[in-house]
Motif scaffolding. Structure first.
Motif, PDB file in Angstrom:
ATOM      1  N   PRO A  37      -7.630  -3.732   7.099  1.00  0.00           N
ATOM      2  CA  PRO A  37      -6.376  -2.778   7.631  1.00  0.00           C
ATOM      3  C   PRO A  37      -5.334  -3.214   7.062  1.00  0.00           C
ATOM      4  CG  PRO A  37      -7.546  -3.737   9.542  1.00  0.00           C
ATOM      5  CD  PRO A  37      -8.268  -4.376   8.275  1.00  0.00           C
ATOM      6  N   LEU A  38      -4.463  -2.650   6.430  1.00  0.00           N
ATOM      7  CA  LEU A  38      -2.976  -2.806   5.999  1.00  0.00           C
ATOM      8  C   LEU A  38      -2.027  -1.683   5.592  1.00  0.00           C
ATOM      9  CD1 LEU A  38      -3.716  -3.882   2.251  1.00  0.00           C
ATOM     10  CD2 LEU A  38      -4.757  -2.171   3.291  1.00  0.00           C
ATOM     11  N   SER A  39      -1.038  -2.102   5.512  1.00  0.00           N
ATOM     12  CA  SER A  39      -0.032  -1.175   4.810  1.00  0.00           C
ATOM     13  C   SER A  39       1.181  -1.742   4.301  1.00  0.00           C
ATOM     14  CB  SER A  39       0.602  -0.181   6.071  1.00  0.00           C
ATOM     15  OG  SER A  39       1.612  -0.750   6.894  1.00  0.00           O
ATOM     16  N   PRO A  40       1.995  -0.962   3.663  1.00  0.00           N
ATOM     17  CA  PRO A  40       2.974  -1.816   2.936  1.00  0.00           C
ATOM     18  C   PRO A  40       4.035  -2.601   3.860  1.00  0.00           C
ATOM     19  CG  PRO A  40       2.905   0.520   2.297  1.00  0.00           C
ATOM     20  CD  PRO A  40       2.108   0.365   3.353  1.00  0.00           C
ATOM     21  N   ILE A  41       3.972  -2.179   5.195  1.00  0.00           N
ATOM     22  CA  ILE A  41       4.655  -2.859   6.108  1.00  0.00           C
ATOM     23  C   ILE A  41       3.899  -3.948   7.060  1.00  0.00           C
ATOM     24  CG2 ILE A  41       6.836  -1.437   6.033  1.00  0.00           C
ATOM     25  CD1 ILE A  41       5.491  -0.328   8.463  1.00  0.00           C
ATOM     26  N   ALA A  42       2.770  -3.803   6.716  1.00  0.00           N
ATOM     27  CA  ALA A  42       1.674  -4.566   7.534  1.00  0.00           C
ATOM     28  C   ALA A  42       0.692  -5.395   6.528  1.00  0.00           C
ATOM     29  CB  ALA A  42       1.049  -3.954   8.607  1.00  0.00           C
ATOM     30  N   ASP A 104      -6.039  10.027  -9.796  1.00  0.00           N
ATOM     31  CA  ASP A 104      -5.230   9.118  -9.320  1.00  0.00           C
ATOM     32  C   ASP A 104      -3.692   9.409  -8.964  1.00  0.00           C
ATOM     33  OD1 ASP A 104      -7.345   7.137  -8.877  1.00  0.00           O
ATOM     34  OD2 ASP A 104      -6.752   5.813 -10.677  1.00  0.00           O
ATOM     35  N   GLY A 105      -3.238  10.034  -9.991  1.00  0.00           N
ATOM     36  CA  GLY A 105      -1.836  10.728  -9.937  1.00  0.00           C
ATOM     37  C   GLY A 105      -1.597  11.472  -8.755  1.00  0.00           C
ATOM     38  N   LEU A 106      -2.770  12.374  -8.221  1.00  0.00           N
ATOM     39  CA  LEU A 106      -2.428  13.255  -7.041  1.00  0.00           C
ATOM     40  C   LEU A 106      -2.652  12.206  -5.964  1.00  0.00           C
ATOM     41  CD1 LEU A 106      -4.718  16.445  -6.233  1.00  0.00           C
ATOM     42  CD2 LEU A 106      -3.888  14.512  -4.677  1.00  0.00           C
ATOM     43  N   LEU A 107      -3.529  11.281  -6.020  1.00  0.00           N
ATOM     44  CA  LEU A 107      -3.724  10.371  -4.865  1.00  0.00           C
ATOM     45  C   LEU A 107      -2.478   9.477  -4.604  1.00  0.00           C
ATOM     46  CD1 LEU A 107      -7.307   9.242  -4.992  1.00  0.00           C
ATOM     47  CD2 LEU A 107      -6.146  10.377  -3.329  1.00  0.00           C
ATOM     48  N   ASP A 108      -1.649   8.977  -5.780  1.00  0.00           N
ATOM     49  CA  ASP A 108      -0.470   8.157  -5.459  1.00  0.00           C
ATOM     50  C   ASP A 108       0.616   9.202  -4.955  1.00  0.00           C
ATOM     51  OD1 ASP A 108      -1.918   6.248  -7.066  1.00  0.00           O
ATOM     52  OD2 ASP A 108      -0.921   6.637  -8.828  1.00  0.00           O
ATOM     53  N   ALA A 109       0.681  10.397  -5.425  1.00  0.00           N
ATOM     54  CA  ALA A 109       1.783  11.168  -4.935  1.00  0.00           C
ATOM     55  C   ALA A 109       1.230  11.572  -3.424  1.00  0.00           C
ATOM     56  CB  ALA A 109       1.698  12.503  -5.602  1.00  0.00           C
ATOM     57  N   ALA A 110       0.125  11.705  -3.107  1.00  0.00           N
ATOM     58  CA  ALA A 110      -0.196  12.134  -1.711  1.00  0.00           C
ATOM     59  C   ALA A 110       0.175  10.848  -0.825  1.00  0.00           C
ATOM     60  CB  ALA A 110      -1.750  12.522  -1.472  1.00  0.00           C
ATOM     61  N   LEU A 111      -0.385   9.635  -1.308  1.00  0.00           N
ATOM     62  CA  LEU A 111       0.058   8.371  -0.398  1.00  0.00           C
ATOM     63  C   LEU A 111       1.330   8.044  -0.181  1.00  0.00           C
ATOM     64  CD1 LEU A 111      -2.058   6.551   0.896  1.00  0.00           C
ATOM     65  CD2 LEU A 111      -1.558   4.794  -0.797  1.00  0.00           C
ATOM     66  N   LEU A 119       5.110   6.293   8.038  1.00  0.00           N
ATOM     67  CA  LEU A 119       5.589   4.808   8.341  1.00  0.00           C
ATOM     68  C   LEU A 119       7.335   4.801   8.340  1.00  0.00           C
ATOM     69  CD1 LEU A 119       3.496   2.751   5.745  1.00  0.00           C
ATOM     70  CD2 LEU A 119       3.218   3.109   8.281  1.00  0.00           C
ATOM     71  N   ARG A 120       7.832   5.608   7.548  1.00  0.00           N
ATOM     72  CA  ARG A 120       9.351   5.481   7.329  1.00  0.00           C
ATOM     73  C   ARG A 120      10.116   5.889   8.659  1.00  0.00           C
ATOM     74  NH1 ARG A 120      12.811   4.171   3.441  1.00  0.00           N
ATOM     75  NH2 ARG A 120      11.343   4.692   1.758  1.00  0.00           N
ATOM     76  N   PRO A 121      10.700   5.265   9.434  1.00  0.00           N
ATOM     77  CA  PRO A 121      11.568   5.657  10.498  1.00  0.00           C
ATOM     78  C   PRO A 121      12.106   7.059  10.317  1.00  0.00           C
ATOM     79  CG  PRO A 121      12.113   3.410  10.232  1.00  0.00           C
ATOM     80  CD  PRO A 121      11.425   3.899   8.994  1.00  0.00           C
TER      81      PRO A 121
END
Ligand SMILES: N[C@@H](CCC(=O)N[C@@H](CS)C(=O)NCC(=O)O)C(=O)O
Length: 205
Positions: A37-42, A104-111, A119-121
């Motif tokens: 498990p991970l995310s850009p802030i964890a 991959d381009g669709l996924l990058d934008a969706a993520l 995630l962002r406040p």
């Protein structure tokens, strides 16, 4: 064949690509699947130790740590005795790689959209940014509808990636009716989604 180790998340569409290629190639039994498990802030220390980009999927095999999903998929395909997912040459190859890039381009934008909106406040969220990512998602879907004929035929890394992208929209963007106005793409996915590589790798939270 020596055991490989895949650091992954069951919700990750990029890791799903890798698992789908492994199913297609008959290599899943040679891979230890380890949840990371991970995310850009964890961040995840085990992932960071193997992949300086700090993302899943990361595959350890043959004394190497391999990333990102495109590289891992090509590695597994190179070990496969099943019909290749990366066509060797000619128009078939470039069609598959271009579809791979669209998925991959669709996924990058969706993520990016999802990180921004989960995630962002809330007070810091930027609606223009989200709209910009959504425009990319819609652009890829509309292009895929126009080019749906190129998805037909034997599975390639291109069609598998597009499948993972559409599956991700169903999983995380259920309220966004991507099928509306895209009957060819919807029809293709209804059938393609039943292939073992797709059916056995459906995302879970
Ligand atoms: N281009 C990478 C993207 C992988 C990716 O973004 N994975 C997400 C999970 S779906 C991740 O690890 N996010 C953590 C982060 O961005 O720090 C690939 O194809 O493997």
């Amino acid at each position: 064949m020596a055991k490989m180790k895949l650091l992954y998340s069951p919700a990750s569409p990029y890791a799903r690509k890798v698992r789908a290629v492994a199913v297609h190639a008959g290599l899943l039994k040679n891979i230890d699947l380890v949840m990371a498990p991970l995310s850009p802030i964890a961040p995840n220390a085990e992932v960071d130790a193997r992949n300086p980009v700090g993302k899943v999927p990361t595959l350890s095999a043959d004394g190497m740590n391999l990333f990102d999903s495109a590289v891992i998929c090509e590695y597994l395909d190179s070990k496969s005795r099943k019909p290749k997912l990366y066509p060797a040459k000619g128009k078939a190859r470039w069609t598959a790689l271009r579809l791979h890039a669209m998925g991959d381009g669709l996924l990058d934008a969706a993520l990016l959209w999802r990180y921004e909106n989960t995630l962002r406040p809330e007070a810091l969220r930027w609606s223009d940014w989200s709209a910009g990512q959504m425009k990319k998602i819609v652009g890829v879907l509309d292009r895929l509808e126009k080019e749906a004929a190129s998805l037909a035929g034997r599975a390639t890394i291109g069609s598998l990636t597009v499948g993972c992208a559409l599956g991700y929209l169903d999983f995380r963007f259920a309220d966004f009716d991507w099928r509306k106005g895209r009957p060819k793409l919807a029809k293709w996915w209804a059938k393609f989604g039943e292939l073992p590589a797709m059916a056995e790798t459906r995302p879970t939270a």
